[in-house]
Design a protein around this motif. Structure first.
Motif, PDB file in Angstrom:
ATOM      1  N   ASP A  32      -3.730   3.190   4.837  1.00 22.63           N
ATOM      2  CA  ASP A  32      -4.396   3.065   3.547  1.00 22.63           C
ATOM      3  C   ASP A  32      -3.985   4.282   2.720  1.00 22.63           C
ATOM      4  OD1 ASP A  32      -5.701   0.788   4.432  1.00 22.63           O
ATOM      5  OD2 ASP A  32      -7.475   1.878   5.077  1.00 22.63           O
ATOM      6  N   LEU A  33      -3.482   4.054   1.521  1.00 22.94           N
ATOM      7  CA  LEU A  33      -3.006   5.132   0.663  1.00 22.94           C
ATOM      8  C   LEU A  33      -4.033   5.455  -0.410  1.00 22.94           C
ATOM      9  CD1 LEU A  33      -0.713   7.025  -0.380  1.00 22.94           C
ATOM     10  CD2 LEU A  33       0.116   5.068  -1.736  1.00 22.94           C
ATOM     11  N   ASN A  35      -6.763   1.842  11.214  1.00 21.25           N
ATOM     12  CA  ASN A  35      -5.805   2.228  10.166  1.00 21.25           C
ATOM     13  C   ASN A  35      -6.063   3.651   9.694  1.00 21.25           C
ATOM     14  OD1 ASN A  35      -6.347  -0.890   9.835  1.00 21.25           O
ATOM     15  ND2 ASN A  35      -4.241  -0.480   9.166  1.00 21.25           N
ATOM     16  N   LYS A  36      -5.001   4.448   9.669  1.00 23.10           N
ATOM     17  CA  LYS A  36      -5.120   5.820   9.183  1.00 23.10           C
ATOM     18  C   LYS A  36      -5.092   5.829   7.656  1.00 23.10           C
ATOM     19  CE  LYS A  36      -2.981   7.926  13.265  1.00 23.10           C
ATOM     20  NZ  LYS A  36      -2.964   6.671  14.054  1.00 23.10           N
ATOM     21  N   ALA A  76       5.253  -2.910   3.206  1.00 24.79           N
ATOM     22  CA  ALA A  76       4.887  -3.156   4.598  1.00 24.79           C
ATOM     23  C   ALA A  76       4.282  -1.925   5.263  1.00 24.79           C
ATOM     24  CB  ALA A  76       6.117  -3.615   5.386  1.00 24.79           C
ATOM     25  N   LEU A  77       4.511  -0.748   4.694  1.00 24.40           N
ATOM     26  CA  LEU A  77       3.970   0.481   5.280  1.00 24.40           C
ATOM     27  C   LEU A  77       2.523   0.734   4.882  1.00 24.40           C
ATOM     28  CD1 LEU A  77       6.978   2.944   4.759  1.00 24.40           C
ATOM     29  CD2 LEU A  77       6.307   1.759   6.864  1.00 24.40           C
ATOM     30  N   PHE A  78       2.009  -0.041   3.907  1.00 21.27           N
ATOM     31  CA  PHE A  78       0.690   0.241   3.349  1.00 21.27           C
ATOM     32  C   PHE A  78      -0.204  -1.000   3.423  1.00 21.27           C
ATOM     33  CE2 PHE A  78       3.845   2.956   1.428  1.00 21.27           C
ATOM     34  CZ  PHE A  78       3.287   4.215   1.573  1.00 21.27           C
ATOM     35  N   ARG A  79      -1.424  -0.774   3.884  1.00 19.17           N
ATOM     36  CA  ARG A  79      -2.372  -1.881   3.984  1.00 19.17           C
ATOM     37  C   ARG A  79      -3.083  -2.100   2.655  1.00 19.17           C
ATOM     38  NH1 ARG A  79      -8.039  -2.730   6.666  1.00 19.17           N
ATOM     39  NH2 ARG A  79      -8.362  -0.558   6.070  1.00 19.17           N
ATOM     40  N   ARG A  80      -3.468  -1.040   2.007  1.00 17.40           N
ATOM     41  CA  ARG A  80      -4.120  -1.112   0.705  1.00 17.40           C
ATOM     42  C   ARG A  80      -3.945   0.237  -0.001  1.00 17.40           C
ATOM     43  NH1 ARG A  80     -10.503  -1.454   2.598  1.00 17.40           N
ATOM     44  NH2 ARG A  80     -10.466   0.345   4.010  1.00 17.40           N
ATOM     45  N   ALA A  83       4.934   2.922  -2.244  1.00 23.20           N
ATOM     46  CA  ALA A  83       4.145   1.760  -1.839  1.00 23.20           C
ATOM     47  C   ALA A  83       4.705   0.474  -2.438  1.00 23.20           C
ATOM     48  CB  ALA A  83       2.688   1.948  -2.251  1.00 23.20           C
ATOM     49  N   ALA A  84       5.217   0.568  -3.658  1.00 24.20           N
ATOM     50  CA  ALA A  84       5.781  -0.615  -4.307  1.00 24.20           C
ATOM     51  C   ALA A  84       7.099  -1.032  -3.665  1.00 24.20           C
ATOM     52  CB  ALA A  84       5.982  -0.336  -5.796  1.00 24.20           C
ATOM     53  N   SER A  85       7.883  -0.037  -3.226  1.00 26.23           N
ATOM     54  CA  SER A  85       9.191  -0.340  -2.645  1.00 26.23           C
ATOM     55  C   SER A  85       9.129  -0.659  -1.155  1.00 26.23           C
ATOM     56  CB  SER A  85      10.155   0.827  -2.876  1.00 26.23           C
ATOM     57  OG  SER A  85       9.714   1.990  -2.205  1.00 26.23           O
TER      58      SER A  85
END
Length: 206
Positions: free
Chosen positions: A176-177, A99-100, A197-201, A192-194
């Motif tokens: 990961d953001l 994960n990037k 699925a694009l964010f793991r954590r 990230a809230a909207s």
């Protein structure tokens, strides 16, 4: 209100003046401890994908190769983006992480803010990407009142398009953001809230 806040932040955080353009003058000199000082060299990626810079070691008197990030560009959403990309350290024993990591700065700052923590993440096996957000650093600075509104929606949409342009908008391999500061980073949280699925954590730094 957001545009006014960004303009205010930019006003109190001007770009650094190059040393060559500073007025010279007579200054008192005093002895200081030996320290490492960076030497400006091209940050080209090597064959293994990692980027390095040469740093002068004031203790040994030698130039040493130090892991850093490449500075790259991308076009997305009608904007020209500048961003730092840090590849995993090929000399580290750490396992390469799948994960990037996407790092988003706050208003009045830029991607350079993350250079040291990116290096530590690279040494731990992560690939990191940190953009200069619109209106900051070397990324486009659209004129106020134009198509880019400098509000939460504009920043959130622009960031999603940037992610697509650099190949990290992938629900099969979410990022990961990491965010810090205000306004631009808060827009990243809204993304990230909207689009969870694009964010793991998500990691929020104060």
């Amino acid at each position: 209100a957001m545009a006014a806040s960004i303009a205010s932040a930019a006003a109190i955080c001007p770009r650094a003046t190059p040393l060559a353009s500073r007025a010279s003058g007579s200054v008192a000199r005093r002895a200081v401890p030996a320290r490492r000082a960076s030497v400006v060299v091209p940050r080209a990626a090597s064959t293994d994908g990692a980027a390095y810079e040469e740093v002068f070691d004031g203790i040994t008197g030698q130039m040493v190769k130090t892991l850093t990030q490449s500075v790259e560009t991308a076009s997305a959403g009608g904007l020209e983006w500048s961003y730092r990309r840090g590849a995993p350290d090929p000399d580290s024993d750490a396992t390469i992480k799948p994960n990037k990591v996407l790092m988003v700065h706050g208003a009045g700052l830029n991607a350079h803010t993350y250079r040291e923590v990116m290096k530590e993440m690279q040494e731990s096996g992560y690939e990191c990407i940190a953009p200069d957000m619109p209106g900051h650093g070397r990324t486009s600075k659209p004129a106020p009142g134009g198509a880019f509104k400098y509000d939460a929606a504009a920043y959130s949409n622009a960031l999603e398009q940037f992610m697509g342009a650099v190949g990290i908008a992938d629900i099969a391999n979410p990022v990961d953001l990491v965010v810090s500061g205000y306004i631009t980073s808060q827009a990243a949280l809204l993304l990230a809230a909207s689009k969870p699925a694009l964010f793991r954590r998500v990691v929020i730094l104060n």
